[in-house]
Design an enzyme around this catalytic site. Sequence first.
Site, PDB file in Angstrom:
ATOM      1  N   GLU A 244       0.288  -8.908  -5.183  1.00  0.00           N
ATOM      2  CA  GLU A 244       1.117  -7.824  -5.916  1.00  0.00           C
ATOM      3  C   GLU A 244       2.044  -7.304  -5.360  1.00  0.00           C
ATOM      4  OE1 GLU A 244      -0.003  -6.577  -8.738  1.00  0.00           O
ATOM      5  OE2 GLU A 244      -1.920  -7.932  -9.190  1.00  0.00           O
ATOM      6  N   CYS A 278       5.789   0.904  -6.699  1.00  0.00           N
ATOM      7  CA  CYS A 278       6.042  -0.600  -7.282  1.00  0.00           C
ATOM      8  C   CYS A 278       6.650  -0.846  -8.617  1.00  0.00           C
ATOM      9  CB  CYS A 278       5.067  -1.516  -6.777  1.00  0.00           C
ATOM     10  SG  CYS A 278       3.282  -0.923  -7.853  1.00  0.00           S
TER      11      CYS A 278
HETATM   12  P1  NAD Z   1       5.401  -5.199   3.306  1.00  0.00           P
HETATM   13  O1  NAD Z   1       5.364  -6.529   2.643  1.00  0.00           O
HETATM   14  O2  NAD Z   1       6.331  -4.849   4.395  1.00  0.00           O
HETATM   15  O3  NAD Z   1       3.892  -5.058   4.070  1.00  0.00           O
HETATM   16  C1  NAD Z   1       2.500  -5.239   3.216  1.00  0.00           C
HETATM   17  C2  NAD Z   1       1.575  -5.597   4.190  1.00  0.00           C
HETATM   18  O4  NAD Z   1       1.605  -6.740   4.919  1.00  0.00           O
HETATM   19  C3  NAD Z   1       1.592  -4.492   5.594  1.00  0.00           C
HETATM   20  O5  NAD Z   1       0.111  -4.286   5.438  1.00  0.00           O
HETATM   21  C4  NAD Z   1       2.029  -5.449   6.706  1.00  0.00           C
HETATM   22  O6  NAD Z   1       1.478  -4.950   7.783  1.00  0.00           O
HETATM   23  C5  NAD Z   1       1.476  -6.759   6.182  1.00  0.00           C
HETATM   24  N1  NAD Z   1       2.528  -7.837   6.653  1.00  0.00           N
HETATM   25  C6  NAD Z   1       3.715  -8.079   6.994  1.00  0.00           C
HETATM   26  N2  NAD Z   1       4.071  -9.020   7.611  1.00  0.00           N
HETATM   27  C7  NAD Z   1       3.168  -9.933   7.406  1.00  0.00           C
HETATM   28  C8  NAD Z   1       2.723 -11.301   7.665  1.00  0.00           C
HETATM   29  N3  NAD Z   1       3.738 -12.068   8.004  1.00  0.00           N
HETATM   30  N4  NAD Z   1       1.460 -11.652   7.850  1.00  0.00           N
HETATM   31  C9  NAD Z   1       0.765 -10.854   7.110  1.00  0.00           C
HETATM   32  N5  NAD Z   1       0.629  -9.794   7.106  1.00  0.00           N
HETATM   33  C10 NAD Z   1       1.705  -9.205   7.161  1.00  0.00           C
HETATM   34  O7  NAD Z   1       5.267  -4.117   2.008  1.00  0.00           O
HETATM   35  P2  NAD Z   1       5.218  -2.647   2.297  1.00  0.00           P
HETATM   36  O8  NAD Z   1       6.468  -2.153   2.923  1.00  0.00           O
HETATM   37  O9  NAD Z   1       3.842  -2.168   3.309  1.00  0.00           O
HETATM   38  O10 NAD Z   1       5.138  -2.111   0.890  1.00  0.00           O
HETATM   39  C11 NAD Z   1       6.123  -2.041  -0.035  1.00  0.00           C
HETATM   40  C12 NAD Z   1       6.293  -3.094  -0.925  1.00  0.00           C
HETATM   41  O11 NAD Z   1       4.813  -3.153  -1.789  1.00  0.00           O
HETATM   42  C13 NAD Z   1       7.170  -3.016  -2.077  1.00  0.00           C
HETATM   43  O12 NAD Z   1       7.691  -4.125  -2.322  1.00  0.00           O
HETATM   44  C14 NAD Z   1       5.893  -2.309  -3.388  1.00  0.00           C
HETATM   45  O13 NAD Z   1       6.961  -2.574  -4.625  1.00  0.00           O
HETATM   46  C15 NAD Z   1       5.047  -3.278  -3.018  1.00  0.00           C
HETATM   47  N6  NAD Z   1       3.732  -2.602  -3.858  1.00  0.00           N
HETATM   48  C16 NAD Z   1       3.395  -3.455  -4.963  1.00  0.00           C
HETATM   49  C17 NAD Z   1       2.254  -2.938  -5.627  1.00  0.00           C
HETATM   50  C18 NAD Z   1       1.576  -3.713  -6.799  1.00  0.00           C
HETATM   51  O14 NAD Z   1       0.382  -3.179  -7.051  1.00  0.00           O
HETATM   52  N7  NAD Z   1       2.406  -4.743  -7.290  1.00  0.00           N
HETATM   53  C19 NAD Z   1       1.826  -1.743  -5.114  1.00  0.00           C
HETATM   54  C20 NAD Z   1       2.215  -1.132  -3.987  1.00  0.00           C
HETATM   55  C21 NAD Z   1       3.053  -1.757  -3.305  1.00  0.00           C
END
Ligand code: NAD
Length: 501
Positions: A244, A278
Amino acid sequence: MTDTTPGTEPRAGTFTSYSPATGEPLADHPVDGPERVGRAVAGARAAGAAWAALPAARRREHLLRWKRALAAELDTVARTVAAETGKPAGDAALEVVLTLEHLSWAARNAERVLRRRRVRTGLFTVHQRASLVHRPLGVVGVIGPWNYPLYTPMGSIGYALAAGNAVVFKPSELTPGTGTLLARLFDAAVPGHAGLLTVVTGAAATGEALARSGVDKLAFTGSPGTARKVMAVCAESLTPFLAECGGKDAVIVTADADLDTAADAIVWGAMANAGQTCAGVERVYAVREIHGALCEKVVERAGALRPGAQPDADYGPMTLPAQTAVIERHVRDAVAAGARALLGGPGSVRAPYVAPVVLTGVPEDAPAMAEETFGPTVAVNAVADVDEAVARANASRYALGAAVFCRDRRTGAAIAARLRAGAVSVNSVLGFAAVPALPFGGSGDSGFGRIHGAEGLRAFTGVQSVTVRRFAPPVELTSFGVPAATRERAVRLARALHRRR
Ligand code: NAD
């Protein structure tokens, strides 16, 4: 861990969460490595076996008890969400309410959606009874983001538990307290199932450890860049993966639309939660006849918004301070490429409370139209007609949500059907996210797979197909004992039937 906010030095093996509003430290949390993550998954596997063996009605009772506990602690949960994200208390409370709606739906509908289903048999299988069964996967790993730290991961956690799985959840390193509180309330409300929902805390390395831990599916919510990395890790062990990711949601406004309704919804969709949604509104395509009038109404409403820390603020700070630089770059590049700033501008984008920005005439290839901005900004571009609006809306790498404003509901629904988005609202924004029975998810850079609704329950199950032989058939084709003449007769019969039908 949280490298952008000043604060005290964390203890060894821990990291500190901070208030994005004040920069004050909130709490220390453990940095969980592969060993602790492995133990959590092993514990979840043991707890999950007993959970899966329960009658569905018992699981429903337990989950509804957890839901009631969350409702009773709504203020505490909302306070934690607000402290970690900076969002106003009212927005945080609304996030808890939406989460309760989803948990209630998942708990109450799992048995109906996932029960054994009989299916019809075929010409040579009339002697069989055929059915399909949705079985829990085992342990589901959930990696969550920070923008809706409760609602978003619960779209996976609540549905995975309702489908009979155990869950190990890694919240964002910006919002670990929300995840920890969620699991604490679960343990208190569902005694006797310790380890069924476990939280591990930390940043990328903890998430990677979870992806490598042998979970039976990994449900990831976050940016497409991170999704690619986590999916690559999951690929090594063929761990199923659900993504997502972000969005660049478009709104189409037709000539006959109610412009007050449209402007009101556009401003809320673009600016609520400081644009850190998002499926937030980032692009608007308005037909030329009403473009000027719509822009005026959008600017008037956006200009009246008051971001800040005060209790009645319309929205709070950027939760991730580094995002401010991205917003500033998008606005600056757009203006340099010929866009007009109708409200705010590059100079007005300052952390932590970014004032609303409304742009128009933004070139389609500018980052403000092509990349996720994730801030309180919106581009309102003019188009010749609905066909152009649909083409531009669909030309994005992202395909998460969209909205159409159109006086005639049927025409609105017809326009919606032409959009590539995973979800569309007609005459409102984000309507789909609040209906638990509707699946949620996108395609392209917005990810794949669905959470919520019946699809969201099925996403956390494996389908088992079962046949039970009811009687000995006149022609048993799955036997070496079948005479050649019988086999030939069967083939002749099948050919004759299939030629005709
Ligand atoms: P992010 O990708 O920076 O991090 C998401 C999660 O992944 C965090 O828990 C982070 O610690 C973890 N992570 C980071 N690097 C990793 C790795 N190498 N291996 C495993 N885990 C890792 O995203 P964010 O900044 O926390 O959230 C914002 C993003 O999420 C935006 O792009 C937003 O649009 C999206 N989002 C999507 C939805 C949806 O349902 N489609 C909902 C909310 C947010």
